[in-house]
Design an enzyme around this catalytic site. Structure first.
Site, PDB file in Angstrom:
ATOM      1  CG  HIS A 152      -1.681   1.207   1.477  1.00 35.91           C
ATOM      2  ND1 HIS A 152      -1.637   1.914   2.671  1.00 35.91           N
ATOM      3  CD2 HIS A 152      -2.560   1.863   0.681  1.00 35.91           C
ATOM      4  CE1 HIS A 152      -2.448   2.946   2.583  1.00 35.91           C
ATOM      5  NE2 HIS A 152      -3.021   2.945   1.399  1.00 35.91           N
ATOM      6  CG  HIS A 199       0.315   9.760   2.181  1.00 33.78           C
ATOM      7  ND1 HIS A 199       0.836   9.106   3.254  1.00 33.78           N
ATOM      8  CD2 HIS A 199      -0.982   9.378   2.125  1.00 33.78           C
ATOM      9  CE1 HIS A 199      -0.080   8.366   3.827  1.00 33.78           C
ATOM     10  NE2 HIS A 199      -1.196   8.520   3.157  1.00 33.78           N
TER      11      HIS A 199
END
Length: 453
Positions: A152, A199
């Protein structure tokens, strides 16, 4: 107006200070986990897991909570981004000029195979006797009949950053046996038109231009002719595929990307790993939103062929239910690939706003082979619910877990093979720990990088 602006800046500055401190706190927890992992026992009891959870909750209790339940879909997801097809749509294939070239295999056999082999050619057809993704048993299995470990947010590797999701870089991830890589694309806030892997925001963690990371993956694929790798690109801004395509192409990875004959691909439509390897089409690339495979047949729409369990999970029960695409029938779900999001998050509340970061204090439990909240238990739960294991076990910090290599042991168990690997790449003590000055610097960097944007 000047006073109002000053108050606004002060409020923003205060929030960012708290954010920097919280990110630093989580980085410290991770560094302590790294330093203690070498001496950790081979199993962790449910009581120890509960103690770790309580400890994480008690620290700054008013600002930090770990919730029970699943996160709902973002309310700002645009309408129409989930593609559905009434039938199969034929995709354009490579022309003969595009497919010219050879794939050379070395090892116990040495075979040169034209990349445009067709079933109409006469003579003995080449076969692959080398291990496929480290297991010769996989060679004759369909791509859709294999469970792989996924990273991930694979590119988000940064010392001292709580926004990171992995500790080891993509080359080490692949060397250790990871065969699914996921990453989120964003546009930098400096106005650049070059997509980066970031992110949530490039102010929080910027892993650089997507071309650089994809080039690194392509170079690994160059040197590993018996491996099939899957890449899932997260379209964080819901931008059109043509804005990303030139930067993906620039990596050189398209010479390996698999082009299906049509979409959507049902489970039985996928080729075997051996077929993909022999044709040199060993990279399967998905994008979650706005993929447009009729224009870019190497960039597949994720949710018309794969479903996911709840993303950003904050529930240690990890319910194995369909969250994306929404409203997918159970009948349709049984004929698609599926991904188990098994990466536990902690939610930090800041003045009514929230941010999710990996629950690092529970990594050895979350990635464990057995026990409450473990990857092993969640995978078994999925098998009970759907009659087959997930195709992808999507985890944070894959190199943590009890025992060593636990995420790969779980995948091997449900692939009916034996894991004999050595896990995992190690981080030196120099990079494992996070010093107090580094934590302070991290907090300051978070604050000022955003304020100066």
């Amino acid at each position: 107006m000047r006073d109002s602006l000053g108050v606004s800046r002060l409020t923003r500055f205060t929030r960012l200070c708290f954010l920097g401190l919280i990110l630093s706190h989580n980085a410290l927890v991770l560094s302590q986990a790294v330093l203690s992992s070498s001496s950790a026992s081979s199993s962790t009891s449910a009581s120890e897991a509960a103690a770790a959870l309580r400890a994480e909750q008690s620290s700054e209790k008013k600002d930090v909570t770990i919730l029970v339940g699943t996160k709902t879909l973002p309310t700002d997801t645009p309408t129409g981004v989930y593609v559905s097809y009434s039938g199969k749509i034929t995709l354009p294939q490579e022309s003969s000029s595009e497919s010219e070239g050879t794939v050379t295999f070395t090892g116990s056999i040495s075979t040169t195979i034209a990349s445009n082999i067709s079933a109409t050619e006469t003579g003995a057809q080449p076969t692959n006797t080398q291990p496929c993704n480290n297991y010769v048993e996989f060679c004759e299995r369909k791509y859709s009949n294999i469970t792989v470990v996924g990273c991930h947010n694979s590119p988000f590797v940064r010392k001292g950053s709580s926004a990171a999701n992995q500790q080891l870089d993509v080359i080490q991830q692949l060397n250790d046996g990871v065969r699914f890589l996921q990453a989120q694309m964003q546009w930098p806030t400096d106005g650049s038109n070059v997509p980066h892997f970031c992110h949530s925001s490039c102010d929080m963690l910027d892993a650089g231009p997507i071309t650089d990371w994809l080039t690194t993956v392509r170079q690994w694929v160059d040197n590993h002719p018996y491996d099939v790798v899957t890449i899932l690109l997260g379209n964080g801004n819901y931008s059109k595929a043509d804005l990303y395509a030139p930067y993906i192409e620039a990596s050189g990875i398209l010479k390996y990307t698999y082009r299906p004959p049509f979409v959507p691909m049902a489970l039985d439509d996928w080729p075997t790993l051996s077929e993909m390897i022999l044709k040199g089409k060993r990279v399967v690339m998905f994008m979650d939103y706005e993929a447009n495979p009729t224009e870019y047949p190497w960039l597949l729409d994720e949710f018309s062929q794969m479903w996911e369990s709840p993303f950003d999970p904050i529930d240690r029960a990890f319910p194995c239910v369909v969250q994306r695409p929404p409203d997918l029938s159970a009948e349709s779900a049984t004929n698609r690939l599926y991904l188990l999001n098994h990466n536990l998050n902690a939610e930090f509340n800041l003045f009514g706003a929230s941010i999710l970061v990996p629950a690092v204090s529970l990594l050895n439990v979350t990635n464990g082979e057995t026990g409450e909240g473990s990857l092993g238990n969640s995978t078994a739960q999925c098998v009970n619910s759907w009659g087959r294991p997930p195709n992808i076990l999507n985890v944070d910090y894959y190199n943590f877990g009890n025992p060593d290599g636990s995420v790969f042991r779980v995948a091997a168990k449900y692939n009916n093979v034996t894991y004999n690997g050595s896990c995992c790449g190690r981080v030196t003590s120099d990079s494992a720990g996070v010093t107090a000055p580094a934590l302070i610097a991290l907090g300051i960097a978070v604050v000022f990088s955003v304020l100066m944007s």
